[in-house]
Structure formats: C-alpha cells, structure tokens
Design an enzyme around this catalytic site. Structure first.
Site, mmCIF file in Angstrom:
data_model
loop_
_atom_site.group_PDB
_atom_site.id
_atom_site.type_symbol
_atom_site.label_atom_id
_atom_site.label_comp_id
_atom_site.label_asym_id
_atom_site.label_seq_id
_atom_site.Cartn_x
_atom_site.Cartn_y
_atom_site.Cartn_z
ATOM 1 C CD GLU A 207 -2.975 -1.133 2.237
ATOM 2 O OE1 GLU A 207 -3.024 -0.167 3.020
ATOM 3 O OE2 GLU A 207 -3.776 -2.067 2.271
ATOM 4 C CD GLU A 285 -8.259 -2.118 10.310
ATOM 5 O OE1 GLU A 285 -7.922 -0.925 10.147
ATOM 6 O OE2 GLU A 285 -8.368 -2.920 9.366
ATOM 7 C CE LYS A 335 -10.373 -4.095 4.427
ATOM 8 N NZ LYS A 335 -9.668 -5.263 5.032
#
Ligand code: 2PG
Ligand code: MG
Length: 416
Positions: A207, A285, A335
């Site tokens: 990413e 998370e 998502k």
C-alpha cells in the site's frame, strides 16, 4: 429507471499485478458506468468469495476469466432488457441469481463489479456526481477524515514485522487540502528518518507504506511518533496514530505470535492496552483475531478510542449484530467487497451507525486506479477513510478524488 442494454466485463490487473474484474453497465439510452473492484491479502475467513480461475499456468491460479465470463454470460442474459426500481432491487436479483451464502458461484468480484457499475451508470443517467447518487436523500455534511499508512508490516510487507499498519491521522485540519499536505510532510520526514536509521534504499509495501526491518512492533510505533515530532508537529495533538494490528494473521490455536512474544488472548489485550496508554494511538483495528470474541469484548471494556473490527466483522450485518450484542467493538471497517453488494454494505454501515459506532471506509491492499471509494465515503457520510499510503497512483486516485469533491462541494473534513 432506464433499461439495461448490456453488462460487459474485462479482466484487468491490480496494483500487485494480479488480475481483477472491471465491469461496464450500459443503459438503452446510452448512459453507462465502468468500475473496477479491488482485492485483499489479509482477508477475513468470513469474507464473500472472490472467484479465481485456479489455473496454475496462468497468473498462478489467480486469473479472473470465470468471473468475467459470468458477467458477460449469465448475468448479462438475466439483466438484459430489464429495469430496476433502485440499487436494492438490482442487488437482490444478483444475490438470488448467485444463490449461495458467500457468493461463490458467480463470484463476489463479479457481483460487486455489476452492483457498482449499475450505480455509476445511474449517476451518469441522472447527470449527478457519484457521491450524490450514493447520498440519495441524505444531506452531505462532511468529508471523511483520512487515516494514512506510514509504516507497513504483516502480509503487506513480506512479514518483516507482525503488525500490519501504523497509520497517521491529522486531528485538527478542517480541509482535505491541509490534511494531505500535513500527511505528506510527516511521510517525507519518516522516509528521511528511516533512510538514516536503516541506511538502505527505501522499500515500500503493497500500500506504499515504508517497510524497514523494525526490531519489534514498539519500534515501528515509536518511529511514527518520532517522524511526527521531527516534522514539527505534536503527537496526539496535531497528528494521532491509528494501528491495524491484523492479529488474525499471527494467531494460531489460542496464541498470538507477536514477534518473539507468544501471548494468549488476555496477554494480547493487555499489550494493546499498554500501547494505548503509552502512545498517541486513537484507534486499534483487529487487535485480536477474527474469532477471539471474548477477548475482543474484554479489550473493548477497557480501551480508550476506536476498537475497530475488520476481519472480525467482514462488513457482514450478521457479524456486526453479534459484535453489537456482545459489545465487542465500537467501530466498523467497511469494505464493500467483503460482502459483495452495495446494498448489503449500506445495511452494514447503517447498522453500525445506529449502534453509535464510527465507520471507516477502507480500500484493499490490491487496488486499481478507480476512485469510486472516495465518492462512497463522502456519499455515505462516514467518519474516516483508509486508502493506504500517500504514494502510488492507485492510492492517490482516491485522495485526488477527495480533493476534487472538496473543491466542488466546499464540505469540511469531519471534526475529530
Ligand atoms: C486491511 C486491508 C487494507 P487487505 O487489513 O485493513 O489495509 O488489507 O486489503 O489486505 O485485507
Ligand atoms: Mg485490516
């Protein structure tokens, strides 16, 4: 609503060079929409099924020709010449046509691509920007506050460190423009520090995050604090940290292998609490594994900040309801490809909001240059957006779209 003339699809490559699905929905009046869907690497086991060809001689089994053929063939045949009152009606027909619990027959990648292409075509038909189509009657009030990847580990960086992402979040900025400018400053400063400390060329992960060989998770977090300070900003005041531990991916048979430490669920929860105590972290998370429900609930009872569920929830309303009932989290990582249609993802979003949770719309580690995610996060008026680092065009496409939406609407970034 116009008549669907044709659904078409193309196998394209994502940011990791793996195949994914692009779909086009064309109405009889000529309006059309084309979208590409992303793909994860640190996936939850409860995610909808991404259909891959499995032919080891082609893209190591990851080809998407079957999913593409399902759109061009069966789905196109079922939808050609039909009209749908709204997104929900189209999505329900897709779900019924597939007729499996996890969208494994037609493929969640095929189904989501059609769901999104229809949305894009509807926006084109109504001559409105996609974020307005997503908003429907809901008033647009704010832009999401980004959580931006600085350092990567786990499955996105070859496993050089157990935890997956240390992200930064500017806290006091009110415009996207200022938010991104501040982020880039911290990112560049971090890159310089990493270069000095590790004396090597900069390696970036899936990413776009920096991925040096940190000694342990704490060094990764401390390096982020150092970068914020070196950029002339106050950690926890100007810029906070958010961490994606992605703990499912170093959990086995009741134990977490966090680097050299082997921790049971209680010790892992204690470790997370100590990080919240010690560092300017506002969100954790997947601090625990996807089915370690009891420890999620125990952690949430004592944690300050967001207890954010990704693999735990998989954007699945049933799992979200369970987490609400058990008080196992207080924020949803959303998502859309984890569940496979816009309508189900919206249901997940509304359920989380109704429980008073925060919602973080997220990209995947395998992304495309498409930018619909920025419209979705704006239109659904969520709290945060997570797109990865502030490098690489598949990430920047979303940030650049947020800048364009900001210029068009003048909406402020949501207050933290
Ligand atoms: C996550 C995502 C995005 P992946 O774990 O939150 O960072 O990763 O798409 O690989 O599941
Ligand atoms: Mg995650």
């Amino acid at each position: 609503m116009p008549i669907i003339e044709r659904l078409d699809a193309l196998e394209i490559l994502d940011s990791r060079g793996r195949p994914t699905v692009q779909a086009t929905c064309t109405f009889a009046n000529g309006a059309s929409g084309t979208v590409s869907v992303p793909s994860g690497a640190s996936t939850g086991t409860a995610e909808a099924h991404e259909l891959r060809d499995g032919d080891p001689k082609r893209y190591r089994g990851l080809g998407c020709r079957k999913a593409v053929d399902n759109i061009r063939g069966e789905i196109n045949q079922a939808f050609h010449g039909r009209t749908f009152a709204d997104q929900a009606e189209l999505d329900h027909v897709l779900i019924e046509l597939d007729d499996t619990a996890n969208k494994s027959r037609l493929g969640a990648n095929a189904i989501l691509a059609v769901s999104l292409a229809f949305a894009q075509a509807c926006a084109a038909n109504q001559a409105v920007p996609l974020y307005k189509y997503f908003a429907g009657n809901q008033k647009l009030t704010t832009l999401p506050r980004p959580m931006i990847n600085l350092f990567s580990g786990g499955k996105h960086a070859g496993g050089q460190i157990a935890i997956q992402d240390v992200q930064i979040m500017p806290l006091r900025t009110r415009t996207m423009d200022d938010t991104l400018a501040m982020t880039v400053e911290v990112f560049q400063t971090a890159a310089e520090l990493v270069y000095k400390k590790y004396g090597m060329r900069l390696l970036t992960a899936d990413e776009g995050g920096l991925a040096p060989a940190f000694a342990d998770s704490e060094s990764m977090i401390e390096a982020a604090v150092e970068a914020i300070e070196a950029a002339g900003l106050k950690p926890g005041v100007d810029v906070a940290l958010t961490v994606d531990v992605a703990a499912s991916h170093f959990y086995d048979a009741g134990f977490y292998q966090l680097g050299n430490e082997r921790l049971d669920g209680s010790a892992m929860a204690e470790k997370l609490l100590s990080w919240l105590e010690q560092y300017p972290i506002t969100s954790i998370e997947d601090g625990l594994a996807e089915d370690d429900w009891d420890h999620w609930a125990a952690f949430r009872r004592s944690a300050k900040g967001l207890v954010l569920g990704d693999d735990l929830l998989c954007t699945n309303p049933t799992r979200i309801q369970k987490a609400i009932n058990q008080s196992a989290a207080n924020a949803l990582l959303l998502k859309v490809n984890q569940i496979g249609t816009l309508t189900e993802a919206r249901e997940a979003c509304d359920l989380a909001k109704a429980a008073g949770w925060r919602v973080v719309v997220s990209a995947r580690s395998g992304e495309t240059e498409d930018n619909w995610l920025a419209d979705l996060a704006t239109g659904w008026v969520v709290d945060h957006i997570k797109v990865g680092s502030i490098t690489q065009s598949e990430r920047l496409a979303k940030y650049n779209r947020l800048l364009a939406i900001e210029a068009e609407t003048g909406l402020p970034v949501i207050e933290y």
